[in-house]
Scaffold this motif. Structure first.
Motif, PDB file in Angstrom:
ATOM      1  N   GLU A  37       2.536   1.897   9.987  1.00  0.00           N
ATOM      2  CA  GLU A  37       1.753   0.667  10.098  1.00  0.00           C
ATOM      3  C   GLU A  37       2.650  -0.556  10.127  1.00  0.00           C
ATOM      4  O   GLU A  37       2.383  -1.517  10.866  1.00  0.00           O
ATOM      5  CB  GLU A  37       0.753   0.585   8.940  1.00  0.00           C
ATOM      6  N   PHE A  69      -6.713  -1.396  18.355  1.00  0.00           N
ATOM      7  CA  PHE A  69      -6.635  -1.368  16.894  1.00  0.00           C
ATOM      8  C   PHE A  69      -7.586  -2.420  16.319  1.00  0.00           C
ATOM      9  O   PHE A  69      -7.448  -3.610  16.620  1.00  0.00           O
ATOM     10  CB  PHE A  69      -5.205  -1.652  16.423  1.00  0.00           C
ATOM     11  N   ARG A  77      -5.196   2.700   8.175  1.00  0.00           N
ATOM     12  CA  ARG A  77      -5.657   2.778   9.555  1.00  0.00           C
ATOM     13  C   ARG A  77      -5.016   3.959  10.285  1.00  0.00           C
ATOM     14  O   ARG A  77      -3.967   4.482   9.892  1.00  0.00           O
ATOM     15  CB  ARG A  77      -5.375   1.479  10.298  1.00  0.00           C
ATOM     16  N   ASP A  82      -2.759  -2.630   7.341  1.00  0.00           N
ATOM     17  CA  ASP A  82      -3.696  -1.689   6.737  1.00  0.00           C
ATOM     18  C   ASP A  82      -3.065  -0.295   6.720  1.00  0.00           C
ATOM     19  O   ASP A  82      -2.966   0.364   7.749  1.00  0.00           O
ATOM     20  CB  ASP A  82      -5.000  -1.680   7.532  1.00  0.00           C
TER      21      ASP A  82
END
Length: 400
Positions: A272, A319, A329, A326
């Motif tokens: 991420e 996204f 995610r 996050d």
């Protein structure tokens, strides 16, 4: 509108505007040459794997490419090649970066990280780029190639000069190129006489051995260029991933606290962090081999195409809430390390370095905070990285 200035100083805000209004935009490149900038995820991902977009400069139209000029001994590398040469060389060096090989390197990387943190002492203030994020990947790549320790500082200076040239010192880039070429030429000659257990010695053996015909051979310029690319790209990607990642955590104390409580989340965090603030704003430039259309815009043959990895990775069409960091995610498909046949060869090593660097830092320092609120970013259209990252730190206190 100063588009180039906006892209340098406010890249994510500028990419957002371009995605919405001009997803394929005519721009001036780093040296003023015209280029087409592509910013939407689907277009960028598709273009990264499109064989009509060549990395070979022979496909550039007259005057379309005026980038930094490297001598053939440094320029004959994977960033300027298409198949079949690209396929041949990538196959030869790919075995050095397999997940199994990288896994075996992890203990050594952690030892180096701990040694760098030992040198900082128990508390104080430091520029974490200079003291940690930069020397760690330099040490890892130099160990991999078999480069003596006393040249590591030189390599950082040379590589930083090429990544973000100082317009006040126009001769510096040429001097760095000359110094690197002279060093690699001498080092390769030395390792021919005294081979060791390292990647460069292995590549020299491939170059000089019988091999399997032309399928397993390297030219002399290819050998030198490959060593140069492994060093420069291995350093650049990792130092910026580490630096950008630490900065993102320091400005989000809740994320930092979560990783302290649950270090098993680090692999997802690394992905991420790479998506959110990856090291490359742009993929390596490409040249259209024929007239082609991207997002209803016709790009003539020979013209330069710039694919924005940073813009694609924050495209809300791919996204959700892309500007939000996050760790939960689904980051699959992010383009921070490329896509297609030119996907970053050293991606497994870069991921391991960042994960280990963050783990060692969190293990060592119970208190870690930014010493300044305004970060200083490199002045670059291509690379997103910090010039320095001043932090105040204090060793974690043992439980009693």
């Amino acid at each position: 509108m100063d588009l180039q200035g906006d892209l340098i100083h406010h890249p994510h805000e500028t990419y957002l505007r371009l995605r919405d209004t001009a997803p394929v935009q005519r721009v001036a490149g780093a040296t003023g040459e015209p280029a087409w900038l592509v910013t939407r995820y689907d277009d960028v991902r598709s273009a990264l794997a499109d064989p009509r977009l060549s990395l070979d400069k022979v496909n550039a139209a007259q005057g379309a490419h005026r980038g930094l000029s490297l001598p053939p001994a440094l320029d004959t590398n994977l960033l300027n090649m298409d198949p079949p040469d690209h396929t041949r060389i990538r196959r030869l060096v790919g075995r050095a970066f397999t997940p199994r090989r990288v896994e075996a390197m992890r203990p050594g990387i952690r030892r180096t990280a701990d040694e760098l943190l030992d040198a900082l002492g128990t508390e104080g203030r430091t520029d974490l780029i200079a003291s940690y994020a930069a020397p760690l990947p330099i040490a890892v790549i130099c160990d991999l190639l078999g480069i003596p320790d006393d040249h590591r500082r030189d390599f950082r200076v040379w590589t930083d000069t090429l990544i973000a040239p100082d317009p006040r010192r126009p001769q510096a880039a040429g001097q760095a190129i000359g110094a690197m070429l002279a060093f690699f030429t001498e080092l390769i000659a030395h390792k021919r006489r005294h081979p060791a257990d390292d990647l460069l010695s292995d590549l020299i053996a491939v170059r000089d051995g019988d091999g399997d015909g032309d399928r397993d051979r390297l030219g002399e310029d290819e050998l030198t260029s490959l060593a140069f690319l492994i060093l420069a790209a291995g350093y650049e990607n990792a130092v910026q991933l580490i630096g950008n990642g630490v900065h993102a955590l320091l400005t989000r104390p809740d994320h930092l606290a979560r990783l302290r409580l649950d270090p098993s989340k680090l692999p997802e965090a690394v992905e991420e962090l790479a998506r959110h603030e990856g090291p490359a704003l742009l993929a390596i430039r490409r040249f259209a081999t024929e007239d082609m259309t991207i997002a209803d815009v016709t790009i003539p043959a020979g013209e330069t195409v710039l694919l924005s990895l940073a813009a694609a990775n924050r495209d809300p069409a791919r996204f959700s809430h892309p500007d939000r960091l996050d760790f939960d995610r689904d980051t699959s498909g992010h383009l921070a390390l490329g896509h297609g046949i030119h996907y970053c060869l050293g991606a497994p090593l870069a991921r391991a370095e960042v994960e280990i660097a963050l783990a060692a830092l969190l293990d060592r320092f119970g208190s870690l905070a930014p010493a300044e609120t305004e970060p200083r970013w490199r002045r670059s259209l291509r690379a997103r990285g910090l010039l320095e990252l001043l932090v105040d730190y204090k060793t974690a206190q043992p439980l009693t």
